[in-house]
Enzyme design. Structure first.
Site, PDB file in Angstrom:
ATOM      1  N   SER A  97       0.862  -1.184   0.000  1.00 49.36           N
ATOM      2  CA  SER A  97       0.000   0.000   0.000  1.00 49.36           C
ATOM      3  C   SER A  97       0.894   1.228   0.000  1.00 49.36           C
ATOM      4  O   SER A  97       1.658   1.436   0.937  1.00 49.36           O
ATOM      5  CB  SER A  97      -0.895  -0.003   1.243  1.00 49.36           C
ATOM      6  OG  SER A  97      -1.562   1.228   1.383  1.00 49.36           O
TER       7      SER A  97
ATOM      8  N   LYS B  64      -1.449  -1.207  -4.119  1.00 51.36           N
ATOM      9  CA  LYS B  64      -2.564  -0.330  -3.745  1.00 51.36           C
ATOM     10  C   LYS B  64      -2.048   1.095  -3.709  1.00 51.36           C
ATOM     11  O   LYS B  64      -0.980   1.366  -3.152  1.00 51.36           O
ATOM     12  CB  LYS B  64      -3.095  -0.768  -2.374  1.00 51.36           C
ATOM     13  CG  LYS B  64      -3.996   0.213  -1.663  1.00 51.36           C
ATOM     14  CD  LYS B  64      -4.695  -0.476  -0.490  1.00 51.36           C
ATOM     15  CE  LYS B  64      -4.797   0.427   0.724  1.00 51.36           C
ATOM     16  NZ  LYS B  64      -5.447  -0.266   1.863  1.00 51.36           N
TER      17      LYS B  64
ATOM     18  N   LYS C  27      -3.110   5.161  -2.847  1.00 51.78           N
ATOM     19  CA  LYS C  27      -4.064   6.069  -2.204  1.00 51.78           C
ATOM     20  C   LYS C  27      -4.452   7.144  -3.215  1.00 51.78           C
ATOM     21  O   LYS C  27      -3.597   7.623  -3.980  1.00 51.78           O
ATOM     22  CB  LYS C  27      -3.404   6.720  -0.986  1.00 51.78           C
ATOM     23  CG  LYS C  27      -2.996   5.730   0.095  1.00 51.78           C
ATOM     24  CD  LYS C  27      -4.200   5.226   0.861  1.00 51.78           C
ATOM     25  CE  LYS C  27      -3.764   4.332   2.023  1.00 51.78           C
ATOM     26  NZ  LYS C  27      -4.916   3.880   2.814  1.00 51.78           N
TER      27      LYS C  27
ATOM     28  N   ASP D  92      -7.384   3.214  -2.972  1.00 54.51           N
ATOM     29  CA  ASP D  92      -8.010   3.395  -1.657  1.00 54.51           C
ATOM     30  C   ASP D  92      -8.235   4.887  -1.435  1.00 54.51           C
ATOM     31  O   ASP D  92      -7.287   5.673  -1.431  1.00 54.51           O
ATOM     32  CB  ASP D  92      -7.089   2.829  -0.561  1.00 54.51           C
ATOM     33  CG  ASP D  92      -7.716   2.882   0.831  1.00 54.51           C
ATOM     34  OD1 ASP D  92      -8.869   3.361   0.964  1.00 54.51           O
ATOM     35  OD2 ASP D  92      -7.057   2.434   1.795  1.00 54.51           O
TER      36      ASP D  92
ATOM     37  N   GLU E 181     -11.392   0.917  -2.805  1.00 46.42           N
ATOM     38  CA  GLU E 181     -11.589   0.769  -1.361  1.00 46.42           C
ATOM     39  C   GLU E 181     -12.138   2.061  -0.752  1.00 46.42           C
ATOM     40  O   GLU E 181     -11.588   3.144  -0.983  1.00 46.42           O
ATOM     41  CB  GLU E 181     -10.233   0.399  -0.730  1.00 46.42           C
ATOM     42  CG  GLU E 181     -10.267   0.180   0.780  1.00 46.42           C
ATOM     43  CD  GLU E 181      -8.921  -0.280   1.338  1.00 46.42           C
ATOM     44  OE1 GLU E 181      -8.031  -0.648   0.546  1.00 46.42           O
ATOM     45  OE2 GLU E 181      -8.767  -0.271   2.571  1.00 46.42           O
TER      46      GLU E 181
ATOM     47  N   ASP F 151     -13.646  -0.603   4.090  1.00 49.67           N
ATOM     48  CA  ASP F 151     -12.648  -0.660   5.162  1.00 49.67           C
ATOM     49  C   ASP F 151     -13.259   0.032   6.387  1.00 49.67           C
ATOM     50  O   ASP F 151     -13.908  -0.613   7.226  1.00 49.67           O
ATOM     51  CB  ASP F 151     -11.353   0.021   4.669  1.00 49.67           C
ATOM     52  CG  ASP F 151     -10.281   0.212   5.738  1.00 49.67           C
ATOM     53  OD1 ASP F 151     -10.515  -0.139   6.899  1.00 49.67           O
ATOM     54  OD2 ASP F 151      -9.182   0.733   5.418  1.00 49.67           O
TER      55      ASP F 151
ATOM     56  N   LYS G 103      -9.599  -5.550   9.011  1.00 52.74           N
ATOM     57  CA  LYS G 103      -8.505  -5.168   9.905  1.00 52.74           C
ATOM     58  C   LYS G 103      -8.929  -5.607  11.289  1.00 52.74           C
ATOM     59  O   LYS G 103      -9.891  -5.052  11.828  1.00 52.74           O
ATOM     60  CB  LYS G 103      -8.322  -3.652   9.918  1.00 52.74           C
ATOM     61  CG  LYS G 103      -7.678  -3.104   8.665  1.00 52.74           C
ATOM     62  CD  LYS G 103      -7.480  -1.618   8.754  1.00 52.74           C
ATOM     63  CE  LYS G 103      -6.985  -1.095   7.431  1.00 52.74           C
ATOM     64  NZ  LYS G 103      -6.985   0.357   7.353  1.00 52.74           N
TER      65      LYS G 103
ATOM     66  N   GLY H  93      -4.012  -3.459   6.742  1.00 52.26           N
ATOM     67  CA  GLY H  93      -2.876  -3.116   7.595  1.00 52.26           C
ATOM     68  C   GLY H  93      -2.977  -1.708   8.138  1.00 52.26           C
ATOM     69  O   GLY H  93      -3.725  -0.876   7.626  1.00 52.26           O
TER      70      GLY H  93
HETATM   71  O1  OSB Z   1      -6.805   2.742   4.775  1.00 50.18           O
HETATM   72  O2  OSB Z   1      -5.914   0.846   4.628  1.00 50.18           O
HETATM   73  C1  OSB Z   1      -5.879   1.991   5.061  1.00 50.18           C
HETATM   74  C2  OSB Z   1      -2.582   2.649   6.900  1.00 50.18           C
HETATM   75  C3  OSB Z   1      -3.019   3.396   7.955  1.00 50.18           C
HETATM   76  C4  OSB Z   1      -4.348   3.715   8.047  1.00 50.18           C
HETATM   77  C5  OSB Z   1      -5.244   3.281   7.070  1.00 50.18           C
HETATM   78  C6  OSB Z   1      -4.813   2.508   5.999  1.00 50.18           C
HETATM   79  C7  OSB Z   1      -3.444   2.219   5.904  1.00 50.18           C
HETATM   80  C8  OSB Z   1      -2.864   1.474   4.791  1.00 50.18           C
HETATM   81  C9  OSB Z   1      -1.504   0.863   5.029  1.00 50.18           C
HETATM   82  O3  OSB Z   1      -3.341   1.438   3.678  1.00 50.18           O
HETATM   83  C10 OSB Z   1      -1.502  -0.601   4.980  1.00 50.18           C
HETATM   84  C11 OSB Z   1      -0.204  -1.155   5.503  1.00 50.18           C
HETATM   85  O4  OSB Z   1      -0.082  -1.400   6.733  1.00 50.18           O
HETATM   86  O5  OSB Z   1       0.701  -1.361   4.699  1.00 50.18           O
HETATM   87 MG    MG Z   2      -8.172   1.520   3.630  1.00 49.14          MG
END
Ligand code: OSB
Ligand code: MG
Length: 373
Positions: free
Chosen positions: A140, A166, A168, A193, A218, A243, A267, A295
């Protein structure tokens, strides 16, 4: 097992690279760790609440308060038989799933150690097939300063062996990004995401993503919303993943019943821990939903427990569980490395979490500690 003592740690570690999402950048990652002691065994738990209330209303400091003043006092002296017991101990505290999940994780670790098995084996007990030895993982990436830099970063991850990426997104940094990525990587398995940065009024933008053959989109809409996601879903062809909105088994059921999503990012910490995460897994399997483990930039303590969960049979999509080197150098736990040949990480098979803590490193990142007995 009588719970004799609990140590609570507030730690802060620099991230290898800033993690930028639609709610802002993060450079240092604060979190809480705790240890639960019984019969000479120590269970570890991580609270993934962080510096700011961006992803969740909880922060490391609110979690410190809720743990110290309510959850830990309700835990000390209890006779722990099964990790499911915690559900009734914490009923009097509304919300605060991230705080609860730290104790839940430690209880799963402790009881698995008592039973002489790994956390993955403990979680997989109800299923005919045992836990998988390796789980597929993806990476991510936060929002980069430019599309050019995003493409470079993707290339680096692919070269390392990651098979799912992934990215953002946020309004104004979405369709153009997806187009550039698809152009450069015609067969790449990638997803976006939004961390709740859009509304139903942005439907045309979200529809414009249809042509890029995304693995999924997402959490585009509100972090408390389920209903509007059910309205968006039939209007896009990209599979929709939730999520933030799935904070409990009930919410997972609402979402699946009204058709608000195709996929759930589970999660464990967002849903009070591994007991409820497994319930949502079972519900998702029954409903035919796609499932994967999300995560929160975990340390190795939380990462071990993510891997154990991801080893269950219903997790058919790669998790947000990258190698340690993407987050912390060094980490407080011996590193988890990517198996480059198949884009997986090996699930720990030692007793409980199966981790070894680097106590010197841990000591160096602790800002505050307290012992409760
Ligand atoms: O939205 O999935 C999320 C990290 C912190 C808070 C929210 C998110 C995330 C990630 C990171 O996308 C995932 C990772 O731990 O690699
Ligand atoms: Mg997310």
């Amino acid at each position: 097992m009588k719970i004799e003592a609990i140590d609570l740690y507030y730690i802060s570690q620099p991230l290898i690279r800033p993690f930028v999402t639609s709610f802002g950048p993060q450079l240092d990652r604060d979190c809480l760790l705790l240890t639960m002691h019984s019969e000479g065994l120590t269970g570890w738990g991580e609270c993934v609440a962080t510096n700011d209330p961006g992803y969740s209303y909880e922060t490391a400091k609110t979690a410190w308060h809720i743990l110290s003043d309510f959850l830990i006092p309700a835990t000390l002296g209890q006779d722990l038989q099964n990790p499911e017991d915690l559900q009734s101990w914490y009923k009097f505290v509304r919300g605060h799933p991230l705080a609860k999940a730290a104790l839940d994780q430690a209880a799963w670790d402790l009881t698995a150690q008592r039973d002489g098995r790994s956390l993955a084996q403990a979680l997989a007990e109800p299923y005919e097939e045992g836990p998988r030895a390796r789980v597929p993982v993806g990476v991510s990436t936060g929002i980069q300063p430019s599309i050019e830099q995003t493409l470079d970063l993707i290339q680096q991850h692919i070269e390392k062996g990651y098979r799912r990426i992934k990215l953002k997104i946020k309004p104004g940094y979405d369709v153009q990004l997806a187009r550039a990525v698809r152009q450069q990587f015609p067969t790449l398995s990638f997803m976006l995401d939004a961390n709740s940065a859009y509304t139903l009024e942005d439907t045309p933008t979200l529809q414009a993503l249809d042509e890029f053959d995304l693995l999924m989109l997402e959490q585009p809409l509100g972090y408390e919303d389920i209903y509007n996601h059910s309205k968006l879903r039939p209007q896009i062809t990209t599979p929709l993943c939730l999520d933030e909105s799935i904070v409990s088994l009930d919410h997972a059921q609402f979402a699946l019943e009204i058709g608000a999503c195709d996929i759930i990012n589970i999660k464990p910490s967002r849903v009070t821990g591994w007991t409820v995460a497994r319930q949502i897994h079972d519900l998702g399997v029954q409903a035919g939903a796609g499932l994967w483990v999300g995560g929160m930039l975990e340390t190795g303590v939380g990462r071990a427990a993510q891997l154990a969960l991801a080893s269950l049979p219903g997790f058919t999509l790669p998790g947000d569980i990258s190698a340690t080197e993407r987050y912390y150098d060094p980490d407080i736990v011996a590193p988890f490395v990517l198996n480059a040949e198949d884009g997986t990480i090996t699930v720990p098979d030692g007793p409980g979490l199966g981790i070894s803590i680097d106590f010197a490193r841990l000591a160096a990142v602790i800002l505050e500690r307290k012992t409760f007995r």
